[in-house]
Design a protein around this motif. Sequence first.
Motif, PDB file in Angstrom:
ATOM      1  N   THR A  81       0.832  -1.208   0.000  1.00 52.26           N
ATOM      2  CA  THR A  81       0.000   0.000   0.000  1.00 52.26           C
ATOM      3  C   THR A  81       0.864   1.255   0.000  1.00 52.26           C
ATOM      4  O   THR A  81       0.536   2.245  -0.653  1.00 52.26           O
ATOM      5  CB  THR A  81      -0.952  -0.018   1.222  1.00 52.26           C
ATOM      6  OG1 THR A  81      -1.691  -1.241   1.180  1.00 52.26           O
ATOM      7  CG2 THR A  81      -1.915   1.140   1.179  1.00 52.26           C
ATOM      8  N   TRP A 113      -5.961  -5.235  -6.560  1.00 52.15           N
ATOM      9  CA  TRP A 113      -4.739  -4.548  -6.146  1.00 52.15           C
ATOM     10  C   TRP A 113      -4.297  -3.498  -7.145  1.00 52.15           C
ATOM     11  O   TRP A 113      -3.913  -2.389  -6.764  1.00 52.15           O
ATOM     12  CB  TRP A 113      -3.622  -5.556  -5.842  1.00 52.15           C
ATOM     13  CG  TRP A 113      -3.977  -6.400  -4.668  1.00 52.15           C
ATOM     14  CD1 TRP A 113      -4.279  -7.728  -4.662  1.00 52.15           C
ATOM     15  CD2 TRP A 113      -4.145  -5.961  -3.308  1.00 52.15           C
ATOM     16  NE1 TRP A 113      -4.615  -8.147  -3.390  1.00 52.15           N
ATOM     17  CE2 TRP A 113      -4.536  -7.085  -2.539  1.00 52.15           C
ATOM     18  CE3 TRP A 113      -3.995  -4.732  -2.653  1.00 52.15           C
ATOM     19  CZ2 TRP A 113      -4.781  -7.009  -1.166  1.00 52.15           C
ATOM     20  CZ3 TRP A 113      -4.240  -4.656  -1.289  1.00 52.15           C
ATOM     21  CH2 TRP A 113      -4.624  -5.782  -0.564  1.00 52.15           C
TER      22      TRP A 113
ATOM     23  N   ALA B 256      -1.849   4.777   3.509  1.00 51.75           N
ATOM     24  CA  ALA B 256      -1.387   3.875   4.574  1.00 51.75           C
ATOM     25  C   ALA B 256      -1.055   4.640   5.859  1.00 51.75           C
ATOM     26  O   ALA B 256      -0.920   4.031   6.919  1.00 51.75           O
ATOM     27  CB  ALA B 256      -0.157   3.088   4.107  1.00 51.75           C
ATOM     28  N   ASN B 270      -3.559  -1.901   5.923  1.00 49.67           N
ATOM     29  CA  ASN B 270      -2.654  -2.788   5.178  1.00 49.67           C
ATOM     30  C   ASN B 270      -2.100  -3.808   6.179  1.00 49.67           C
ATOM     31  O   ASN B 270      -2.408  -3.761   7.368  1.00 49.67           O
ATOM     32  CB  ASN B 270      -1.563  -1.992   4.433  1.00 49.67           C
ATOM     33  CG  ASN B 270      -0.669  -1.188   5.352  1.00 49.67           C
ATOM     34  OD1 ASN B 270      -1.052  -0.920   6.493  1.00 49.67           O
ATOM     35  ND2 ASN B 270       0.492  -0.820   4.870  1.00 49.67           N
ATOM     36  N   THR B 271      -1.295  -4.737   5.682  1.00 52.89           N
ATOM     37  CA  THR B 271      -0.875  -5.852   6.530  1.00 52.89           C
ATOM     38  C   THR B 271       0.006  -5.371   7.677  1.00 52.89           C
ATOM     39  O   THR B 271       1.116  -4.883   7.445  1.00 52.89           O
ATOM     40  CB  THR B 271      -0.124  -6.900   5.691  1.00 52.89           C
ATOM     41  OG1 THR B 271      -0.884  -7.156   4.510  1.00 52.89           O
ATOM     42  CG2 THR B 271       0.043  -8.196   6.467  1.00 52.89           C
TER      43      THR B 271
END
Lengths: 394, 394
Positions: A81, A113, B256, B270-271
């Motif tokens: 991201t 994505w 982000a 996000n992760t």
Amino acid sequence: MSLEREEPHYFGAGPAQLPTNVLQQAAKDLINYANVGLGIGEISHRSKEAAQVIENTKANLRKLMKVPETHEVFFMQGGGTTGFSSLATNLSAAFVGKHGITAPAGYLVTGSWSSKSFEEAQRLGIDAEVLVNAKDYNNGKFGVIPPETAWADKLKAKKYSYVYLCENETVHGVEWPSLPKALTDSDIEIVADLSSDIMSREIDVSKYGVIMAGAQKNIGLAGLTIYIIKKSILDDISAASDDQLREAGIPITPIAFHYPTVVKNNSAYNTIPIFTLHIIDLVLQNLLKKGGVEAQQKENEEKANLLYGALDKHSDFYNVPVSKSCRSKMNVVFTLKKDGLDDKFLKEAGARKLTGLKGHRSVGGFRASLYNAVSLGSVRLLVKFVEDFAEENA
Amino acid sequence: MSLEREEPHYFGAGPAQLPTNVLQQAAKDLINYANVGLGIGEISHRSKEAAQVIENTKANLRKLMKVPETHEVFFMQGGGTTGFSSLATNLSAAFVGKHGITAPAGYLVTGSWSSKSFEEAQRLGIDAEVLVNAKDYNNGKFGVIPPETAWADKLKAKKYSYVYLCENETVHGVEWPSLPKALTDSDIEIVADLSSDIMSREIDVSKYGVIMAGAQKNIGLAGLTIYIIKKSILDDISAASDDQLREAGIPITPIAFHYPTVVKNNSAYNTIPIFTLHIIDLVLQNLLKKGGVEAQQKENEEKANLLYGALDKHSDFYNVPVSKSCRSKMNVVFTLKKDGLDDKFLKEAGARKLTGLKGHRSVGGFRASLYNAVSLGSVRLLVKFVEDFAEENA
């Protein structure tokens, strides 16, 4: 304290399973690295040990991906991201640095994505265009790669600062079989998200302007993203002054994500998560020992062929909503044709210790991710279950 | 495979030593977390296990820091350097969202980090002013906290979007003894970098608009940064539309790092690096068991008093270039008055297994960082060495 575990059969889409031997070594190094008396995560990011980890990881990555001298490798925090924003601002700056004027960025949208990445560029105020949206070629749903004829003429009609694509779309299970010829034949910079298929197959790095890949699928834990960039693009970014960018309406990239600054500081402009990097290094060492990307690619092809083969064999029972020409070898997406069996499928898979199979909430059904660390043995167990379940519930 | 180690005596400035029992538990959880058969870093960031780690860490942090209901806690990647940019753009947006107009940001510069943060705000195109620079009050060198009278009038003369300070400057060993009264008496939002002294002493969170703290000193590995923010500021940021910000000349924050988006998604937009977060959680659990921040503060004061006491006792031999009123309890900076003994000092300290004592390359000399995980025992050994070295080399 035991560091053993039964080999998992985990098909989650990421963060994903990692080789057990890598995790065992990392666990030890978390506490006492190379007998220095401290864990690798506790040492200064400017120590010789940390510098060595950075160097080793870069060298192993260059070796595995055959990165040519024309390209630089670096690491940043922030995941894919953050890549969406940093790629848009750095690459737009590079165009200004090289040509003194701006040009729109082109996006090839083939799933969630690439779509998100386009939206982020627009949101930041970058002039960005969708060159093609795969949904328009498949009744409003992702699942195909549109023909190049659909967008190649646009490319020729004007200048683009870069063209962006996501090589493998994890949510929809769509993978570019190779880079499109319309791009590789042109001199436009190709910017590609390889987060979910990096090192799963051999590629020609020289064709890419920038490769960006989050670590948490094939090569490590969440928390680091790998970048491979053409050195000339770094020079072009450096050539654009902040004032020039402000005048051109290109947002200034936050310093922690300004590619030339990160490269000049060997990925340690700010504190690099060195434990997370060390795990990547261990994964790469492991892959080299296994025979490198070439051997891994063969295994990945066998894994994907086995699973798609079983689903196709039972095509009255399973549906694969992705065109055969672009089925992902990393994320096998499928649904059941009969209603009401989804929970049973997951439950019975779980009873055989096959986990992580639930589809993405936005598409439903199932998804089996076959990343590098998922063994052929695990896939064989899954194939057996897929066949048994179809036969028992047909 | 052994997970044991001799207790280290490491005084590095960060990444820093962590409690050995925390690392041992983390090592086990890296391979098999809570008996789920997978490591905590391999599990989806949207799994119930990961969600639980996020919840636990937030709850323990709230408890330890007595975070009031008016404030929200979240986590992001990117370190303090990303904080420099994201604080500038988010807080400037908040002011626009609340007042419909822009206002300059004010910076209290007391060392390298607050200086870098100011430079980044300016670089991004934010209207930022230095309210005071401590160098101007100490012959061009950092080492003091200027009197509030030097800048309090400026605060009253016009509106500021926020005022920024770095509570503890690791390079120069300067720490604000407490928040300045001129700020706490005003209604201006205080934005503070607590990267190197978070949870080292009790603070009143309600006084802060935003607290930002990289994890890699007192609370974990590099790779995650903690944010504590007033909920009303989140609302103000959300109230500013992208178009309004573009018109006002405030850069759009990359998604982000857009605080309301991160909070809305429970730090998993996000992760999130879940293994890195789990280590923070283990550190916080460990601190709770030790008696919380209050007990830790007492120990930290004792550690700092012992070491500064020894240095002052040998003030003919050692120099502490920081005013007594703002000496850092986290980073004790000192030099030798005699030339030519620096290498000997480090070598003999190393022979007693006291490591990480070299000063920052920009100031030279020595720096002993006394973060939470550095034990009183380690400090006593250092004090003994400091005294012996002075006596033997006077």
